[in-house]
Design a protein around this motif. Structure first.
Motif, PDB file in Angstrom:
ATOM      1  N   PRO A  90      46.690  49.065  49.281  1.00 47.08           N
ATOM      2  CA  PRO A  90      47.657  48.158  48.634  1.00 47.08           C
ATOM      3  C   PRO A  90      47.422  48.070  47.128  1.00 47.08           C
ATOM      4  N   MET A  91      48.481  47.738  46.409  1.00 38.58           N
ATOM      5  CA  MET A  91      48.342  47.480  44.978  1.00 38.58           C
ATOM      6  C   MET A  91      47.619  46.149  44.781  1.00 38.58           C
ATOM      7  N   GLN A  92      46.842  46.067  43.726  1.00 37.63           N
ATOM      8  CA  GLN A  92      46.230  44.796  43.380  1.00 37.63           C
ATOM      9  C   GLN A  92      47.319  43.819  42.915  1.00 37.63           C
ATOM     10  N   PRO A  93      47.041  42.511  42.974  1.00 34.87           N
ATOM     11  CA  PRO A  93      48.088  41.521  42.679  1.00 34.87           C
ATOM     12  C   PRO A  93      48.757  41.665  41.315  1.00 34.87           C
ATOM     13  N   ASN A  94      48.043  42.222  40.317  1.00 35.96           N
ATOM     14  CA  ASN A  94      48.689  42.381  39.007  1.00 35.96           C
ATOM     15  C   ASN A  94      49.552  43.628  38.917  1.00 35.96           C
ATOM     16  N   GLY A  95      49.585  44.441  39.974  1.00 38.08           N
ATOM     17  CA  GLY A  95      50.481  45.600  40.029  1.00 38.08           C
ATOM     18  C   GLY A  95      50.044  46.794  39.214  1.00 38.08           C
ATOM     19  N   LYS A  96      48.822  46.795  38.679  1.00 42.43           N
ATOM     20  CA  LYS A  96      48.400  47.895  37.813  1.00 42.43           C
ATOM     21  C   LYS A  96      47.735  49.038  38.575  1.00 42.43           C
ATOM     22  N   TRP A  97      46.938  48.704  39.558  1.00 37.07           N
ATOM     23  CA  TRP A  97      46.131  49.725  40.236  1.00 37.07           C
ATOM     24  C   TRP A  97      46.106  49.464  41.737  1.00 37.07           C
ATOM     25  N   MET A 132      33.253  43.488  40.632  1.00 38.13           N
ATOM     26  CA  MET A 132      33.780  42.481  41.552  1.00 38.13           C
ATOM     27  C   MET A 132      34.506  43.311  42.607  1.00 38.13           C
ATOM     28  N   TYR A 133      33.846  43.595  43.703  1.00 39.66           N
ATOM     29  CA  TYR A 133      34.208  44.701  44.584  1.00 39.66           C
ATOM     30  C   TYR A 133      35.684  44.685  44.986  1.00 39.66           C
ATOM     31  N   GLY A 134      36.332  45.827  44.746  1.00 39.17           N
ATOM     32  CA  GLY A 134      37.729  46.008  45.120  1.00 39.17           C
ATOM     33  C   GLY A 134      38.710  45.310  44.202  1.00 39.17           C
ATOM     34  N   GLN A 135      38.218  44.672  43.124  1.00 41.28           N
ATOM     35  CA  GLN A 135      39.100  43.907  42.253  1.00 41.28           C
ATOM     36  C   GLN A 135      38.953  44.307  40.786  1.00 41.28           C
ATOM     37  N   PHE A 136      37.767  44.118  40.204  1.00 39.01           N
ATOM     38  CA  PHE A 136      37.573  44.437  38.796  1.00 39.01           C
ATOM     39  C   PHE A 136      36.319  45.271  38.586  1.00 39.01           C
ATOM     40  N   ASP A 148      35.678  35.681  34.855  1.00 41.77           N
ATOM     41  CA  ASP A 148      36.815  36.348  35.501  1.00 41.77           C
ATOM     42  C   ASP A 148      37.074  35.753  36.881  1.00 41.77           C
ATOM     43  N   ALA A 149      38.345  35.676  37.245  1.00 41.09           N
ATOM     44  CA  ALA A 149      38.749  35.053  38.510  1.00 41.09           C
ATOM     45  C   ALA A 149      38.884  36.090  39.613  1.00 41.09           C
ATOM     46  N   PHE A 150      38.359  35.767  40.793  1.00 45.53           N
ATOM     47  CA  PHE A 150      38.593  36.587  41.980  1.00 45.53           C
ATOM     48  C   PHE A 150      39.995  36.313  42.501  1.00 45.53           C
ATOM     49  N   TRP A 151      40.671  37.373  42.962  1.00 45.27           N
ATOM     50  CA  TRP A 151      41.986  37.210  43.592  1.00 45.27           C
ATOM     51  C   TRP A 151      41.862  36.670  45.014  1.00 45.27           C
ATOM     52  N   GLY A 152      40.672  36.717  45.542  1.00 46.08           N
ATOM     53  CA  GLY A 152      40.401  36.255  46.890  1.00 46.08           C
ATOM     54  C   GLY A 152      39.067  36.819  47.321  1.00 46.08           C
ATOM     55  N   PRO A 153      38.596  36.500  48.514  1.00 46.21           N
ATOM     56  CA  PRO A 153      37.369  37.114  49.024  1.00 46.21           C
ATOM     57  C   PRO A 153      37.479  38.634  49.032  1.00 46.21           C
ATOM     58  N   ALA A 179      36.809  42.640  50.043  1.00 47.97           N
ATOM     59  CA  ALA A 179      36.756  43.419  51.281  1.00 47.97           C
ATOM     60  C   ALA A 179      37.054  44.869  50.953  1.00 47.97           C
ATOM     61  N   HIS A 180      36.799  45.761  51.905  1.00 47.05           N
ATOM     62  CA  HIS A 180      37.069  47.176  51.715  1.00 47.05           C
ATOM     63  C   HIS A 180      38.552  47.453  51.945  1.00 47.05           C
ATOM     64  N   LYS A 181      39.203  48.048  50.950  1.00 44.40           N
ATOM     65  CA  LYS A 181      40.602  48.466  51.004  1.00 44.40           C
ATOM     66  C   LYS A 181      41.592  47.300  51.105  1.00 44.40           C
ATOM     67  N   LYS A 182      41.145  46.076  50.862  1.00 42.30           N
ATOM     68  CA  LYS A 182      42.062  44.939  50.908  1.00 42.30           C
ATOM     69  C   LYS A 182      41.457  43.777  50.154  1.00 42.30           C
ATOM     70  N   ILE A 183      42.268  42.757  49.924  1.00 40.48           N
ATOM     71  CA  ILE A 183      41.808  41.502  49.338  1.00 40.48           C
ATOM     72  C   ILE A 183      42.190  40.399  50.305  1.00 40.48           C
ATOM     73  N   ASP A 184      41.197  39.685  50.800  1.00 41.29           N
ATOM     74  CA  ASP A 184      41.468  38.631  51.768  1.00 41.29           C
ATOM     75  C   ASP A 184      42.036  37.395  51.078  1.00 41.29           C
ATOM     76  N   PRO A 185      42.799  36.585  51.791  1.00 42.94           N
ATOM     77  CA  PRO A 185      43.373  35.376  51.191  1.00 42.94           C
ATOM     78  C   PRO A 185      42.334  34.258  51.087  1.00 42.94           C
ATOM     79  N   TYR A 186      42.553  33.376  50.127  1.00 50.15           N
ATOM     80  CA  TYR A 186      41.735  32.168  50.037  1.00 50.15           C
ATOM     81  C   TYR A 186      42.082  31.233  51.188  1.00 50.15           C
ATOM     82  N   THR A 187      41.065  30.579  51.716  1.00 48.95           N
ATOM     83  CA  THR A 187      41.238  29.490  52.673  1.00 48.95           C
ATOM     84  C   THR A 187      40.257  28.390  52.283  1.00 48.95           C
ATOM     85  N   PRO A 188      40.488  27.150  52.697  1.00 49.82           N
ATOM     86  CA  PRO A 188      39.541  26.086  52.358  1.00 49.82           C
ATOM     87  C   PRO A 188      38.104  26.386  52.790  1.00 49.82           C
ATOM     88  N   ALA A 189      37.928  27.210  53.822  1.00 45.86           N
ATOM     89  CA  ALA A 189      36.581  27.560  54.280  1.00 45.86           C
ATOM     90  C   ALA A 189      35.818  28.390  53.251  1.00 45.86           C
TER      91      ALA A 189
END
Length: 283
Positions: free
Chosen positions: A51-58, A184-188, A237-242, A244-254
């Motif tokens: 998947p593309m990263q949330p900023n659409g660049k890579w 920042m694995y899989g993000q930056f 720098d801000a994480f887009w979420g937890p 993971a390999h080949k994906k970015i997991d969503p934030y949850t209160p946990a």
């Protein structure tokens, strides 16, 4: 006689054409790239089907992303724990503050004279309610180089058990930039590659703020500042979420609190002098 001269010329021409064919087949410009392509395991230099990263660049783990510039560090930062720190890994062989990630049993990694070596399965701190923190970690990838890309000196430091700062032998070892040492694995990727040679001790100094939630809704994401061998590689720098390999997991209160964890990736990475300071809010 004329027929013999024609046959001789034909043989000479055939020999010349065969020599040209062999030379072109064995020419230097082509063989190394083909050989390298065969030798590098799939995915070590990146992916284009993620998947593309949330900023659409890579893409996540995009191998076409520019490699961080090299900066040679003076050496690791070997800061002793301050008086208010919790020593997670000190001298001796005490693993009392750690447990296995799976099942919660006693940590089984080998520990001797203050040096911990990765074993089978991830380990995590018994304390599992860290939020904002300062963390110091010293590590060394194997001195005997084996493998390439992600298969070389791979481990990881997990903040709150979810946000990974990658550990890897990134000294003359290309891989996808958001998976190299201190990424920042899989993000930056890190701003620069400050890795030391294999077998030499290195350090991470990390300041981390956990995510904040209003009810079930994310209010502010987790942020991190990282110094690799004393050199800034991430600056608030801000994480887009937890991670993971080949994906970015969503934030949850946990994901607002958790332990510190160290990853087993099948490579004998060593750790020493790990300490943490929980950070409080301003008064």
């Amino acid at each position: 006689m004329a027929t013999e001269r024609v046959d001789t010329r034909s043989r000479i021409l055939s020999s010349v054409l065969f020599a040209v064919f062999v030379a072109s087949f064995l020419s230097v410009p082509f063989v190394p790239s083909l050989y390298a392509r065969r030798q590098v395991p799939a995915g070590q230099l990146g992916y284009q089907d993620t998947p593309m990263q949330p900023n659409g660049k890579w893409h996540i783990h995009d191998g076409t992303r520019p490699q961080p510039p090299l900066v040679t560090p003076a050496g690791p930062v070997t800061t002793p724990p301050p008086p208010d720190a919790i020593v997670l890994l000190g001298p001796g062989a005490d693993l009392g503050k750690w447990q296995m990630m799976e099942g919660g049993g006693a940590a089984t990694w080998a520990m001797k004279d203050g040096v911990l070596e990765t074993g089978k399965g991830m380990i995590r701190t018994k304390e599992d309610d860290f939020t904002d923190l300062q963390l110091h970690v010293e590590f060394a990838t194997p001195s005997v180089v084996k493998g390439d890309g992600q298969g070389r000196g791979n481990s990881g430091v997990y903040l709150l058990g979810l946000f990974e700062i990658q550990v890897l032998d990134s000294y003359k070892n290309p891989t996808y930039p958001d998976g190299q040492a201190s990424a920042m694995y899989g993000q930056f990727p890190p701003l620069v590659n400050a890795s030391r040679p294999p077998g030499e001790w290195q350090s991470y100094d990390i300041a981390f703020r956990g995510p904040r939630f209003k009810g079930q809704t994310l209010d502010t994401p987790a942020t991190v500042t990282v110094l690799h061998n004393g050199i800034v590689v991430h600056a608030n720098d801000a994480f887009w979420g937890p991670t993971a390999h080949k994906k970015i997991d969503p934030y949850t209160p946990a994901s607002a609190k958790g332990p510190i964890a160290l990853q087993d990736h099948g490579n004998p990475v060593r750790y020493r002098n790990i300490w943490i300071r929980p950070l409080k809010s301003y008064t």
